[in-house]
Design an enzyme around this catalytic site. Structure first.
Site, PDB file in Angstrom:
ATOM      1  N   SER A  20      -7.113  -1.086  40.291  1.00  0.00           N
ATOM      2  CA  SER A  20      -7.853  -2.030  41.116  1.00  0.00           C
ATOM      3  C   SER A  20      -7.009  -3.291  41.327  1.00  0.00           C
ATOM      4  O   SER A  20      -5.885  -3.205  41.824  1.00  0.00           O
ATOM      5  CB  SER A  20      -9.201  -2.340  40.465  1.00  0.00           C
ATOM      6  OG  SER A  20     -10.070  -2.968  41.370  1.00  0.00           O
TER       7      SER A  20
ATOM      8  N   ASP B 227     -13.537   7.359  45.960  1.00  0.00           N
ATOM      9  CA  ASP B 227     -13.425   5.896  45.975  1.00  0.00           C
ATOM     10  C   ASP B 227     -13.415   5.409  47.422  1.00  0.00           C
ATOM     11  O   ASP B 227     -12.434   5.576  48.141  1.00  0.00           O
ATOM     12  CB  ASP B 227     -12.134   5.483  45.264  1.00  0.00           C
ATOM     13  CG  ASP B 227     -11.984   3.975  45.109  1.00  0.00           C
ATOM     14  OD1 ASP B 227     -12.794   3.223  45.690  1.00  0.00           O
ATOM     15  OD2 ASP B 227     -11.050   3.555  44.402  1.00  0.00           O
TER      16      ASP B 227
ATOM     17  N   HIS C 253     -14.922   4.350  42.577  1.00  0.00           N
ATOM     18  CA  HIS C 253     -13.839   3.481  42.114  1.00  0.00           C
ATOM     19  C   HIS C 253     -13.779   3.422  40.592  1.00  0.00           C
ATOM     20  O   HIS C 253     -12.698   3.302  40.006  1.00  0.00           O
ATOM     21  CB  HIS C 253     -14.037   2.081  42.698  1.00  0.00           C
ATOM     22  CG  HIS C 253     -12.913   1.136  42.409  1.00  0.00           C
ATOM     23  ND1 HIS C 253     -11.615   1.402  42.772  1.00  0.00           N
ATOM     24  CD2 HIS C 253     -12.889  -0.080  41.781  1.00  0.00           C
ATOM     25  CE1 HIS C 253     -10.830   0.400  42.392  1.00  0.00           C
ATOM     26  NE2 HIS C 253     -11.577  -0.505  41.787  1.00  0.00           N
TER      27      HIS C 253
END
Length: 253
Positions: free
Chosen positions: A29, A194, A227
């Site tokens: 991320s 995601d 995610h």
């Protein structure tokens, strides 16, 4: 504060310890953004780069969700223009920001499998009121309130802004030119479900690295968790990373 600032500060710490080159820089991320920045800004100091579930820059949708979270914090009277440390702070606003963020970390499939439209265990039918009735509502509220006890609201504002500002190619004449600066071996990993950092963004990075003749491997983890999968699919990630490092192990010295 920008991603570039964060990485520059990390580089100074590495200098302090007298480390010339890092065997690997890895992150997911926002951490993946930092890993990419390391490889571009300090090409001689990164031997391997492993960005997980990340992007070279946020989409408009990603920026939009961050903006909603920030507005929730700043609209809370407890924020007090950021000077709230002698008071309770924007507890409600930060909780709502976390709830919004948490939605982006999950896929629709994950939410369907976990909650569907189930009501709370103590509720058999609709109450036709504004209280939390669905399990997904109580789940988000729980995580929002829990977040308040361990995270600072101003930090949330600065971190999300840093992600919004990040554009890996902006300082180097474009993404292709930025990635052409790198010298590291790359393992780029995305997650099939995601939608916040979709696989298409990772593939774009891979394409530019290949065009520059760089050593790059790519894997898409098949997972329903969205995610969050880069935090949950530990076995799959471990296998990928172990195999990647096995091809170029650290020296004995």
């Amino acid at each position: 504060v920008t991603i570039q600032d964060m990485v520059a500060a990390q580089a100074k710490l590495v200098d302090h310890f007298g480390i010339d080159q890092l065997y690997a820089v890895i992150g997911g991320s926002m951490g993946g953004m930092q890993a990419l920045q390391w490889a571009v800004a300090y090409p001689d100091r990164v031997r391997h780069c492993i960005p997980l579930a990340t992007t070279h820059r946020l989409t408009a949708q990603g920026i939009a969700f961050n903006a909603v979270g920030r507005q929730a914090i700043m609209a809370d009277p407890g924020w007090a223009g950021g000077d709230y440390y002698d008071g309770p702070g924007p507890t409600h606003g930060l909780a709502v920001a976390r709830m919004v963020g948490h939605v982006t970390y999950l896929s629709e499939e994950a939410m369907r499998l976990k909650f569907h439209r189930k009501l709370r265990p103590d509720q058999e039918s609709f109450h036709y009121a504004f209280e939390n009735e669905f399990q997904v509502e109580t789940y988000l509220e729980y995580h929002g309130k829990g977040f308040v006890g361990r995270f600072d609201a101003n930090s949330y504002l600065y971190i999300t802004k840093a992600m919004d500002y990040f554009d890996l190619g902006a300082d180097w004449g474009g993404l292709g030119k930025a990635l052409a600066r790198t010298k590291a071996r790359f393992l780029i990993v995305s997650v099939s479900s995601d939608w916040l950092f979709p696989t298409s963004r990772s593939r774009l990075i891979v394409q530019h690295l290949q065009a520059a003749g760089r050593d790059v491997s790519f894997a898409e983890i098949q997972s329903p968790y969205g995610h969050d999968a880069f935090l949950l699919e530990i076995e799959a990630l471990t296998d990928l990373i172990e195999a990647f490092f096995a091809a170029d192990p650290p020296s004995e010295s």
